[in-house]
Design an enzyme around this catalytic site. Sequence first.
Site, PDB file in Angstrom:
ATOM      1  N   HIS A 307      19.603  17.397   6.732  1.00 20.54           N
ATOM      2  CA  HIS A 307      20.767  17.041   5.919  1.00 20.54           C
ATOM      3  C   HIS A 307      21.961  17.830   6.427  1.00 20.54           C
ATOM      4  O   HIS A 307      21.833  18.969   6.844  1.00 20.54           O
ATOM      5  CB  HIS A 307      20.526  17.388   4.443  1.00 20.54           C
ATOM      6  CG  HIS A 307      21.464  16.692   3.518  1.00 20.54           C
ATOM      7  ND1 HIS A 307      22.734  17.146   3.271  1.00 20.54           N
ATOM      8  CD2 HIS A 307      21.331  15.548   2.807  1.00 20.54           C
ATOM      9  CE1 HIS A 307      23.354  16.325   2.445  1.00 20.54           C
ATOM     10  NE2 HIS A 307      22.522  15.341   2.145  1.00 20.54           N
ATOM     11  N   ASP A 364      15.881  10.816   0.701  1.00 24.35           N
ATOM     12  CA  ASP A 364      15.262   9.557   1.153  1.00 24.35           C
ATOM     13  C   ASP A 364      13.795   9.684   1.481  1.00 24.35           C
ATOM     14  O   ASP A 364      13.122   8.676   1.720  1.00 24.35           O
ATOM     15  CB  ASP A 364      16.024   9.048   2.392  1.00 24.35           C
ATOM     16  CG  ASP A 364      17.445   8.662   2.027  1.00 24.35           C
ATOM     17  OD1 ASP A 364      18.379   9.158   2.676  1.00 24.35           O
ATOM     18  OD2 ASP A 364      17.613   7.903   1.061  1.00 24.35           O
TER      19      ASP A 364
END
Length: 429
Positions: A307, A364
């Site tokens: 991320h 996700d």
Amino acid sequence: MSETAKIELGGNVYEFPVIEGTENEKAIDISNLRAATGYVTLDTGYKNTGATTSAITFLDGEEGILKYRGYPIEELAEKATFIEVAYLLIYGNLPTQLQLDTFRSNITKHTLVHEDMKQFFEAYPAKAHPMGVLSSMVCSLSTFYPESLDPNRSPEAKDLTILRLLAKLPTLAAWAYKNSMRHPFMYPKNEFDYCKNFLYMMFAMPTEEFKVDPVVVDALNKLLILHADHEQNCSTSTVRIVGSSQANLYASISAGISALWGPLHGGANQEVIEMLEKIHADGGDVDKWVLKAKDKEDPFRLMGFGHRVYKNFDPRAKIIKKACDDILEKLGVNDPLLAIAKRLEQVALEDEYFKSRNLYPNVDFYSGIIYKAIGIPTEMFTVMFAIGRLPGWIAQWKEMTENKEPIGRPRQIYTGEVLRHYDSIENRK
Ligand code: SDX
């Protein structure tokens, strides 16, 4: 004495103010840099650059903290409804009972889409990816509401467009799926709440009584809350910059849907499931695939990992991982992909390559397993992300317009040819 930043350039010293947010984040305000020095800054991907100030969402990537308008995501995911959270993000406070009832009933009044739009759906091939359909349909909504073309027409007109978008996106999303199946469209039912209504439009058939497990409705409510906003991510920044040209809200949201589609962003949830299915089909040798993810020569990446901001566990991934176990147990679903995902996570988190790069599961990584368990087809996963993110996009666009922010127009450093003159085609080699 407030803090300042000094930059020495060409023998001169320039001083710039430092601003500090309510969560003690600090920024050097360089609004005047070019006028004072003739220099611009360069920061490809905006990894170190703040585009705006915002009072909507705070996240701390090092500590794994995420709060919407000051409320920790853990509390909202546990106790709130998605419509409550949408109101909180857009209007700044949790609604009173009267405000919530009014908001909910107003949304209910706008869940239908113009009958002419059904012809648009029928023109798409069955294999059309629903994100392409959704982005086009949302922009097409602007053609049915010409008064919405002026985003600053009036607060009432702005609120009406917001209600229309919140109400119609689930209908458009469900109809994109029904169209791909060549099944009859199911019209919204006003007696159902937001999540149940979406599931009804997705899975009900005119010939059968519709039943849905409350566990599935609760799971969807939680997932939508967890996706509702995430400060200045790629798609939200897209919505803000498109909106900064005073394009209407439908066009700005349509652009956000397109940005979210990318596999490095919202498209990752579809990619994660396809990756897990590939590993499962390949015999489940997780170590082999972790090696591939680390190999610079191999384009394979561990989708759902890493991320830009979280250099610790994505707090949403923690909540979703726990919800995964609960929901699959309650539904009696035994999905081999969950075991592979957990093994993949365990191997990666013990591996120096991932640890040294602070690569952890993101929002996700597990969400697709829940979507799969509640019957959402893989190609619809990013559409689910868009439905969840819609209130955040709207809130960020509204804040940008109300702050009267200037049109977004980054600078660049030119590296091309300096001067050339036109020559006839005969002389070109
Ligand atoms: C979302 O911004 C947001 O808030 C987004 C989001 C939201 O709510 O809006 O949180 C939603 O988009 C989550 C991210 C979903 N994407 C994925 O899961 C795709 C896989 N992840 C990566 O592609 C990547 O981690 C990004 C895109 C998420 C972040 O990329 P960065 O910050 O630009 O980092 P990078 O690509 O420069 O990677 C740093 C290093 C590189 O290695 P080195 O060059 O240092 O050797 O880490 C490696 C990368 O190769 N790396 C990975 C990896 N992610 C980064 N290696 C293997 N697998 C991965 N998943």
